[in-house]
Write a protein that holds these residues in place. Structure first.
Motif, mmCIF file in Angstrom:
data_model
loop_
_atom_site.group_PDB
_atom_site.id
_atom_site.type_symbol
_atom_site.label_atom_id
_atom_site.label_comp_id
_atom_site.label_asym_id
_atom_site.label_seq_id
_atom_site.Cartn_x
_atom_site.Cartn_y
_atom_site.Cartn_z
ATOM 1 N N THR A 1579 0.827 -1.197 0.000
ATOM 2 C CA THR A 1579 0.000 0.000 0.000
ATOM 3 C C THR A 1579 0.862 1.248 0.000
ATOM 4 O O THR A 1579 0.577 2.227 -0.699
ATOM 5 N N GLU A 1580 1.920 1.228 0.797
ATOM 6 C CA GLU A 1580 2.810 2.380 0.884
ATOM 7 C C GLU A 1580 4.023 2.266 -0.034
ATOM 8 O O GLU A 1580 4.856 3.169 -0.070
ATOM 9 N N THR A 1582 6.649 0.439 0.260
ATOM 10 C CA THR A 1582 7.851 0.557 1.084
ATOM 11 C C THR A 1582 8.422 -0.823 1.375
ATOM 12 O O THR A 1582 7.697 -1.822 1.403
#
Length: 1931
Positions: A1579-1580, A1582
């Motif tokens: 989602t991020e 990362t």
């Protein structure tokens, strides 16, 4: 004007013309008929040819989807609605610092689609000044492909892939501004942030033109819009109309723009224009691409004033073109390729014809082609290959394109141009010599075109040997040869070919007059092709949806076809098709079908009624009938014969008119020898006959059958004529009987069982096929047997051709060596090796000597002239990979898998060995028939080796090395190492060596210097399997998988190659014949091609051939008739053949224990036939015997039944048992080509024999933390997101990590490296596995209770390593998978830990998984296949049964399936070692789609519902949207890989070896081979490093003085600082291409401790010292005091000096302040320094000056002790110790290190440990100059550390043991946890912690509790012998 009012504006009212219609859900757009799944997991409306009515004339997107409500749209970050006073309306502001951080998205989720079908998108927006923006538009094509169109002022240049177009956007400035003025000259330089005076813009994107011009795709609709910062957006709309914002409604009416397709901009979409102003003076208008331009922009920019020239209505407003711009190289290259492929040629007034599939042989397609957009792929991928058929030399085809040539029937041929992979275009081309109108514009290409013509195929069968048919005229037979159907004229032996099948042909059927032929293709979903037999054209292709279609039967009229196969559940399926219209272009439809459990071996349609059929099989004979659309059957009552296995049936022939049509007798034969006569009309048995081989009359009535003894004739086939019956049986006999079966009238004996018999229509001949792959016919009138075709029964591995006697030798997996006549292509010799597989063969260039290499390593040479074995060489012990003679015939060379290279002298007939070299030829390249090549002048030998990255050239006569070339270094831009695959010498004058590589290249190297001359890429989709160059150096042959390519060697043309297909299996070898007139390729069969290129020295007219051209007789110009030897008329009936077929035989004369590679044939007898060529080598039958019998003598003997019976039954030898010498799995001991497959790290250490564990509760040491993760494991990390349980392995330790607190628990139960982990679904049980310990016969599987960390059971079964494990869905079972050496799969009961089942598998497997839907189903993947297993439960017993083995799709070639995971419902995903992902339907067990997911092997797959994660050894982990798979599954093989969308990609630091994700696949943990565990958040976007460690060996560990940190260094050149509180990596210093060997932390200074004084000094393998500042995270100083690698380093006690020791024994003293080396000590010179240690002392202590005492230890067991005062430049030797050792150590691979340390609790004492007379630690007193104490040790120590605070000594051993000794009591406690030698021990300064290292694993220990005081030097000290001092004699 109000919306909805009349006039001109009425057409634009409401939402794009839809009035006041209310809310419309985008998941079901009106007019689209609902949605379906499409690429990327989204939903895309069903294809609509035109926009739905509600989308006319336009759609106001923001208004229709109500953006302001944010229900059907999404926003992220800083997105706000603002009122713009100038535009007098709402605009949306999107801004942010990160481009993807703020956006506005339509629709809200990726699972929805806009479904907007308008051609044009109008975007009203304004970039923010001095900012960058990006816009993504996802559009769908008619081919169901989703393409992302992105444009941004951040992009510097145009880029494109098949699914993504990226356009730079050039922002315009206000007219007259400085920016605008400077941009006119060079607009390209202004790509970047928007100017300060950027204006509102109306951007018009023509989706149809963009996709057509850039990707050759057809636009369907707009799927989604994503507007990313920094933008102001007013609105968007879609329409099929061209709107001009600068024209008012009045001006439009006056100029009548509507007729030109131009309309004014709708009011709600228009920018306001003040009265008297011009729209184009206020705003920018950009249309992309501009319709009138023939040049394409490579960027989106303002290049014209508008569609109507800024409102100038005079003239033609649409004819103005934009200013030409300079295209970038990317666009130019792309457009030249596209236009080159797809541009239509000048052929006016012709109607285009587009053919949607490749026409088959001789199919003509009238009309001329037109250009069709081609896919964005490489040129090679756009070409469809040549068919195996050919018409001879044909006119040139542009672009060297696709060719499908049929048999020469007319002067017109099928020709093709380049097309996309979905479409093919064909036309009639003029015949040879006819000028073509296209020649002027055609590009240069390889001529002639085609350059190869298939002449002959040697082979028969493939799927089975049952099928061979007569033609109606009795002149030809039709049979399958793998994927090709061959028609063979029995008189001329001319062959004609039917091509089009992509897999082996499994069945054939003719109609009554042989005009219509049906053929079935094997495979999971069979295909039936219908052929017009006279012309050879394919009329129709039928997808049957039947698995394994094994039988076909045509009705006599050809109107009905019946087939038998299996359905998806394994049941028998019978289908009847209506084929009446197929010859007239109609469709084939299903009349009826039936599913049943009965077995059917044969089924035939009755000749008198198309609706009636009969079938037979095991235990049944059935009559069938089609009535009212239903297929019904009734069984015949068989009585006591109901249990027979019926094999074939035939109707009575010769029906008379007075009888009813159905009044016929049906004959059914069986394996037991019974022949049933069935009254078809009355459905009853008339009689039963039992045919016995030894009875003169074979008739046995039903009532007497039981009284006969002995076995009957096992009949495989029966054929009936009006006067006699023919049977083919398992004993190899073809027998002819009268219809009453009273006696055999004629019979022919074969070597192998007869598979089928077929009487010719004129009843004069009987066609016969055998299981050995032979095809022949019996001429009844002449009583003569004619062999039509002999063939190998398995794949042909290699061949060799010699030009003197014109012979060819082939070797095959069927264990035969065959020699063929190259003129007639008839078989001359057949040698059989029963226990060995020949894998290489070579002809001597000048003598009739043949050499053959076997998989056992044996090399034989024998003479064909005398049929005598010459020499048997045994220098090799593994399979031969290369065997060749030098062209002058003086030498022979051979190589094997072990890398051994042997040189033989062939000066005399019996060759002898001259030289043997070991490990010089690459062994990891696998078996290869041509691994060794010799130059044309016999001077050079080349091969790949000693590794696959190296090509070596040696002198042929001596094997002296001349040149070595590292292929991996030639391409510096490649991300992967390139390796060599094949080598080939060019003709001598060129002096070049060709090398094919693993990256699909061919490199031309200078054979003398190794310089790269040129490079060709790409050559094939995969690396070449064979490489050959013509003698004149003009043409190059390459083979890969099933494809052959012919290249122009000079690469002079635009299209330098031609492609040819025909093989159904990989091509193993391809080569020119010696005269260069033909090409031979071998694989599934032997293909002989005519090579049509003209010789370089002459150029006769096309089609002309010299008399020498008839090397292979049977050419059109040859009048000689080819005849088999058996065709010679015979005056007498030949005698029976008593001997077995010819074979090679070696008796047991070999030395004991060495088995013969050839075994004697069953019951072989001597035969006195003339010309048999049988010889005994030494006149002794007990000696080595070579049997080589010419097969020109008849293989089959035809004789009348009236003869004297042989004393030996023909079936006797067939029933003898054969001994198996090897188990199936013992043949695979080579590691598979898969990084996913676990291989334990090599360890020389062994487990201890003595172990003293501490008493429970009294442990001194407690394992606090483990630093590192074992990146060598596979699947050795587990995480349960529900419970938070997280565990991974490091060495032999299982680390259970609390992700919240960071604390660790350690489970110790293994002694060897743990390979993999598996956790139960409820996270209550963990399974771990490691290799077998010393003395154990099996590896260890531990079952752990997760709650308390206790090992509840240890399981033992697998012999070597366990590759993977998996729990069943209900956690009742655990399956464990052995590695490539073990090859077993075991099933365990997790409740009782009982082994339920264990199965041996024949090939290595890599991964296993249970089905999430059923605990009874599981699958595993291995070499080229997925294996599906089922748990069968019978009472308490559970068995594991393999129910199906599904091979990988042929399009992937030979691959390893390396990983798998189950998806939603019935989906299974598997990854391959070539980077593809296959999607399988577990209901049908077939693969319905593949896509290329990565560039290399995929080792990890994780699927959760509609998302899939893949991890590969390219270090990438990718997230895929696979929501469309369920719908694509229904499409089967028609599914397109374009339906998969790559959502995210993250590159990590190593190959992916383990992964665990949550149920939504939003976050997870991934492990890599670099020893790192990463937290991934999709989602991020990362990735955070959770756990890290060293990948290679740790060379030193050290604590910081304040004990807050520790430092480690390793062979990888890294220095890593770790926080002891969190055990996290704080800082890492990396030095490339160097190994860090030692380090030291600067001690605490006398002044106050500060961060600025934290330094680490590290010594490297290049002799340098680097000093790193921890606080500033930088290297402060680099010194180079040594010329060799450093081995030890230490700071002085005050930190002002650095002492360093090297590998050469020199000790350097350097100043870190000045960087200068102030002193060099050479006392230890010649022996590496192992230890340097400094300690403080009293200034005048020991009678010398100085405040520092330091010692140096070298590996020669010498210790020097020094006193120094560096500030005064004083350094004085205090003592010199030399410890004795045995002269010749036994049992030690390498000597243990010499270690010494100052005793911290007894000043003036040092402790020495090393190799010596005893295993002990010696306490030496510097004051007393003698050993004052000895402590015995169990083994020689490898590491030592003394606690500064307590009286503890830690000792590490090579036996993986850590011992803590309490001094002086010598109390010992042993600790496990290391899986290799404990080579490092280091106490912290306080003595509270201890660091130990074992290879790459670092363990942190804590001492439990404060140690109590211990008196020093108690009575246990022993006064020992004083060590030898300098200058003294040994003690």
């Amino acid at each position: 004007m109000a919306a909805g009012s009349g006039g001109a504006g009425a057409a634009f009212s409401g939402h794009g013309g839809q009035g006041t219609s209310g809310y419309r859900d985008i998941s079901g757009v009106p007019g689209t008929g609902g949605n379906r799944r499409r690429p990327g997991g989204g939903t895309v409306p069903l294809p609509i040819p035109v926009p739905a009515a509600w989308q006319h004339p336009y759609v106001n997107v923001f208004k229709h989807f109500r953006v302001e409500e944010w229900k059907r749209s999404a926003r992220q970050g800083d997105v706000a609605a603002l009122k713009d006073t100038r535009l007098k309306g709402t605009v949306y502001q999107i801004r942010g610092t990160v481009l993807t951080g703020s956006y506005l998205q339509l629709p809200r989720t990726a699972t929805q689609s806009l479904g907007l079908a308008g051609r044009y998108l109008y975007l009203l927006f304004k970039p923010m000044p001095c900012k960058h923006f990006v816009i993504h538009l996802d559009v769908a094509t008619e081919e169901n492909q989703v393409v992302r169109i992105s444009f941004s002022n951040l992009f510097k240049e145009f880029k494109s892939t098949a699914t993504w177009l990226q356009f730079p956007y050039i922002c315009g400035a206000a007219k007259g501004s400085a920016y605008n003025c400077t941009s006119r000259a060079s607009r390209r330089d202004l790509v970047g942030a928007a100017p300060a005076d950027v204006r509102w813009t109306c951007l018009v994107l023509d989706f149809y033109s963009i996709l057509s011009l850039f990707l050759n795709r057809h636009y369907s609709h707009l799927k989604s819009i994503k507007l990313c910062c920094n933008l102001l957006v007013k609105n968007l709309c879609t329409s099929d109309l061209v709107f001009d914002p600068g024209v008012t409604f009045r001006e439009a009416r006056q100029a009548d723009l509507a007729c030109r397709g131009v309309a004014p901009m709708p009011r709600e979409m228009a920018f306001p224009v003040p009265k008297g102003e011009n729209w184009h003076d206020l705003y920018d208008y950009i249309r992309f691409p501009f319709e009138g331009s023939k040049l394409l922009y490579d960027s989106i920019q303002k290049s014209c004033v508008g569609p109507v020239a800024g409102g100038q209505l005079s003239g033609d407003p649409l004819c103005q073109l934009p200013q030409p711009v300079t295209l970038t190289k990317a666009v130019r290259d792309r457009l030249s390729l596209i236009h080159h492929i797809t541009s239509p040629k000048a052929m006016p007034r012709r109607c285009p014809v587009i053919t949607k599939s490749i026409p088959e042989v001789n199919l003509t397609a009238p009309g001329l082609p037109r250009a069709v957009p081609a896919a964005d792929r490489e040129l090679e991928k756009n070409q469809r290959p040549h068919s195996v058929g050919d018409t001879g030399q044909s006119p040139a085809v542009s672009d060297g394109g696709i060719h499908v040539y049929g048999h020469h029937r007319s002067k017109q041929t099928i020709r093709a141009v380049h097309t996309s992979s979905e479409e093919g275009m064909y036309k009639k081309g003029p015949g040879p010599g006819v000028p073509s109108s296209r020649k002027a514009s055609a590009c240069k290409r390889l001529l002639p075109d085609p350059i190869l013509k298939l002449r002959m195929i040697i082979g028969f069968g493939g799927c089975s040997t049952r099928w061979a048919l007569w033609t109606q005229n009795n002149a030809a037979v039709v049979y399958p040869c793998h994927a090709v159907i061959v028609t063979l004229q029995i008189q001329t032996r001319e062959q004609r070919f039917f091509t089009g099948h992509t897999d082996k042909v499994s069945a054939l059927a003719f109609n009554g007059n042989s005009t219509l032929l049906a053929s079935a293709q094997a495979g999971p979903l069979s295909v039936v092709r219908f052929w017009d037999f006279p012309t050879g054209s394919c009329l129709s292709v039928l997808k049957t949806h039947i698995h394994s279609l094994l039988s076909l039967s045509f009705s006599r009229s050809g109107a009905v076809l019946c087939g038998v196969g299996k359905d998806g559940h394994g049941k028998t399926m019978v289908v009847v098709w209506n084929t009446a219209q197929v010859t007239r272009g109609g469709e084939v439809v299903v009349l009826a079908k039936a599913h049943m459990d009965v077995d059917i071996q044969a089924l035939k349609i009755a000749s008198f009624d198309d609706t009636r059929m009969v079938s037979c099989g095991r235990d049944n004979v059935r009559l069938w009938r089609v009535r009212s659309g239903a297929l019904r059957s009734c069984p015949i009552n068989l009585g006591e014969y109901h249990s027979l296995e019926f094999t074939d049936l035939a109707f009575e022939e010769g029906h008379t008119a007075e009888r009813e049509p159905e009044d016929r007798t049906l004959f059914v034969c069986s394996k037991s020898g019974h022949v049933l006569e069935v009254d078809y009309k009355n459905v009853r048995m008339k009689s039963v006959r039992w045919l016995l081989p030894t009875q003169p009359w074979g008739c046995q009535r039903q009532d007497k059958a039981s009284s006969s003894t002995g076995p009957g004739i096992a009949i495989n086939s029966i054929s009936i004529s009006s006067t006699f019956c023919a049977t083919g049986s398992e004993d190899g006999y073809l027998r002819l009987w009268p219809l009453d079966f009273s006696a055999v009238v004629l019979e022919a004996e074969h070597k192998a069982p007869v598979s089928s018999v077929c009487i010719s229509p004129d009843s004069h001949k009987v066609l016969c096929t055998t299981a050995a792959g032979n095809l022949g016919y019996l001429d009844i009138q002449c009583r003569d047997y004619n062999t039509l075709m002999r063939s190998h029964k398995d794949s042909v591995l290699a061949f060799s051709v010699e030009g003197v006697w014109k012979q060819m030798a082939t070797v095959s997996r069927d264990n035969t060596i065959r020699v063929w006549d190259l003129v007639s292509m008839q078989q001359l010799y057949d040698f059989t090796a029963t226990d060995e597989t020949p894998c290489a063969v070579a002809f001597h260039p000048t003598q009739q000597i043949l050499a053959c290499g076997f998989d056992s390593g044996m090399v034989w040479t024998f003479s064909l002239a005398t049929s005598d074995l010459l020499v048997e060489h045994k220098q090799h012990h593994t399979a031969i990979t290369g065997l060749t003679f030098s062209p002058d015939g003086n030498f022979m060379f051979s190589s094997c898998l072990q890398g051994t290279l042997v040189l033989y002298s062939c000066m005399v007939q019996k060759s002898h060995v001259l030289r043997v070299l070991g490990n010089v030829v690459a062994g990891d390249a696998g078996n290869s028939p041509d691994a060794l090549v010799v130059s044309g002048d016999s001077r050079l030998l080349a091969f790949v080796g000693p590794s696959k990255y190296i090509v070596t050239v040696r002198e042929a006569c001596s094997l002296d090395e001349l040149l070595r070339v590292d292929i991996s270094m030639l391409d510096l831009n490649s991300t992967a190492l390139d390796s060599a695959v094949k080598v080939c010498f060019a003709p001598v004058p060129r002096g070049e060596l060709l090398v094919s590589t693993s990256s699909d290249k061919i490199l031309a190297l200078d054979a003398k210097t190794g310089r790269l001359v040129r490079e060709v890429s790409p050559v094939h989709k995969l690396s070449c399997s064979s490489l050959a160059l013509s003698k004149d150096g003009r043409y190059l042959l390459t083979a890969n998988d099933k494809v052959i390519k012919v290249w122009d060697y000079q690469m002079r043309f635009e299209i330098n190659f031609q492609v040819y297909i025909g093989h159904s299996e990989p091509v193993h070898q391809v080569a020119f014949t010696p005269d260069q007139r033909h090409v031979i390729s071998v694989g599934d069969a032997i293909f002989l091609w005519d090579f049509l290129a003209l010789p370089a020295e002459r150029s006769p007219p096309a089609g002309a051939h010299s008399s020498e051209s008839a090397l292979l007789l049977g050419a059109e110009g040859s009048s000689e008739k080819l005849k088999d030897a058996s065709e010679t008329p015979q005056q007498i009936v030949p005698l029976p053949l008593l001997s077995s077929p010819p074979c090679l035989d070696v008796s047991s004369v070999h030395q004991a224990g060495c088995q013969s590679i050839f075994s004697k044939s069953d019951k072989e007898e001597e035969a006195g036939l003339p010309g048999s060529g049988r010889m005994v080598a030494n006149g002794d039958e007990g000696a080595s015997v070579l049997v080589a019998e010419s097969v020109r003598n008849e293989e089959l003997v035809v004789r009348p039944k009236v003869r004297q019976e042989s004393s030996k039954s023909s079936g006797e030898s067939a029933n003898e048992p054969r001994k198996e010498t090897q188990s199936p799995k013992s043949q695979c001991s080579i590691r598979p080509d898969s990084y996913r497959h676990f291989t334990p790290r090599f360890k020389a250490s062994v487990l201890p024999q003595i172990f003293l564990p501490p008493p429970a509760g009294s442990e001194f040491l407690k394992l606090k933390a483990v630093i590192g993760y074992n990146g060598n494991g596979r699947g050795n990390m587990v995480w349960n997101p529900d419970t938070g349980f997280f565990a991974y392995t490091c060495g032999c330790v299982i680390v259970v990590d609390d992700l919240h607190s960071g604390s660790q628990n350690h489970w110790l139960g293994h002694a060897e490296e743990i390979s993999t982990l598996a956790v139960s679904h409820d996270a209550q049980v963990l399974a771990s596995v490691s290799g077998k310990k010393n003395g154990d016969s099996c590896c260890q599987i531990c079952m752990w209770n997760v709650q308390d960390g206790v090992c509840t059971a240890s399981l033992f079964h697998h012999k070597t390593q366990v590759q993977a494990m998996a729990f069943s869905r209900d956690d009742r079972f655990l399956v464990t998978l052995g590695d490539y050496s073990d090859q077993t799969i075991a099933l365990w009961n997790t409740y009782t830990y009982e082994l339920m089942s264990s199965t041996c598998i024949s090939e290595p497997v890599h991964d296993v998984a249970f089905s999430p839907l059923s605990h009874r189903e599981l699958a595993c993947v291995g070499k080229g296949a997925v294996m599906f297993w089922l748990l069968e439960q019978q009472g308490a017993d559970v068995n594991l049964k393999q129910v199906h083995r599904a091979p990988a799709p042929d399009v992937l070639g030979p691959v390893e399936l390396t990983s798998l995971c189950y998806g939603a419902d019935t989906l299974l995903y598997s990854g391959t070692n070539s980077g593809q992902i296959c999607v399988w339907d577990t209901e049908t067990n077939c693969c319905f789609m593949t896509w290329e997911a990565d560039e290399s092997e995929i080792g990890v797959l994780v699927c959760r519902r509609n998302r899939l994660v893949s991890g590969s050894n390219t270090k990438r982990i990718r997230l895929w949207a696979v929501a469309a798979m369920q719908e694509l599954r229904l499409k089967g093989p028609d599914a397109r890989s374009s339906s998969v969308l790559l959502e995210y990609e993250i590159t990590l630091d190593g190959a992916i070896v383990s992964a665990a994700f949550d149920d939504s696949l939003e976050m997870g943990i991934v492990g890599t081979t670099a020893g790192t565990l990463w937290y991934i958040n999709w989602t991020e976007s990362t990735s955070i490093r959770l756990i890290s460690g060293h990948k290679n060996k740790v060379t030193e560990v050290c604590f910081s003085p304040d004990e807050t940190h520790c430092v480690t260094c390793g062979e990888d050149g890294s220095v890593r600082i770790w926080s002891l509180g969190s055990m996290e990596l704080v800082v890492q210093f990396q030095v490339l291409k160097q190994s860090c060997q030692c380090l030291a932390w600067k001690p605490r200074p006398i002044v106050a401790w500060g961060a600025e004084s934290q330094h680490v000094a590290a010594g490297y393998s290049d002799g340098t010292i680097r000093v790193f500042s921890i606080s500033r995270t930088e290297m402060e100083l680099k010194m180079h005091p040594h010329a060799v690698a450093l081995t030890a380093i230490a700071y002085s006690t005050d930190g002002e000096m650095i002492l360093s020791g090297g590998k050469d024994g020199l000790i350097a003293v350097s100043s870190p302040r000045t960087g200068m080396t102030i002193r060099i000590l050479a006392d230890h010179k010649g022996s590496p320094i192992t230890v340097l240690q400094c300690t403080r002392k009293q200034y005048h202590d020991f009678g010398v000056d100085g405040g520092e005492l330091w010692l140096a230890t070298s590996s020669d067991r010498r210790v020097s002790v020094w006193a120094s005062d560096w500030l005064k430049d004083k350094c004085e030797l205090l003592d010199w110790l030399s410890f004795p050792a045995p002269a010749s150590p036994e049992g030690l691979g390498s000597l243990p290190p010499s270690l010494a340390a100052f005793c911290p609790w007894e000043h003036g004492t040092l402790i020495y440990i090393g190799f010596g007379m005893q295993k002990e630690a010696l306490f030496y007193s510097l004051r007393k100059k003698q050993v004052v104490e000895k402590i015995s040790l169990p083994y020689f120590a490898t590491s030592l550390s003394l606690s500064p605070a307590a009286r503890f000594m830690a000792v590490g051993f090579g036996e993986r043991l850590l011992r803590l000794l309490r001094c002086p009591t010598s109390d010992a406690q042993d600790y496990a946890g290391h899986d290799d030698t404990v080579h490092l021990c280091r106490f912290s300064p306080s003595g509270r912690r201890l660091l130990t290292a074992s290879h790459s694993t670092v363990l942190v220990w804590e001492l439990a509790g404060p140690p109590g005081p211990v008196p020093l030097l108690q009575h246990r000290r022993q006064a020992g012998a004083r060590p030898q001092l300098l200058g003294e004699a040994p003690v």
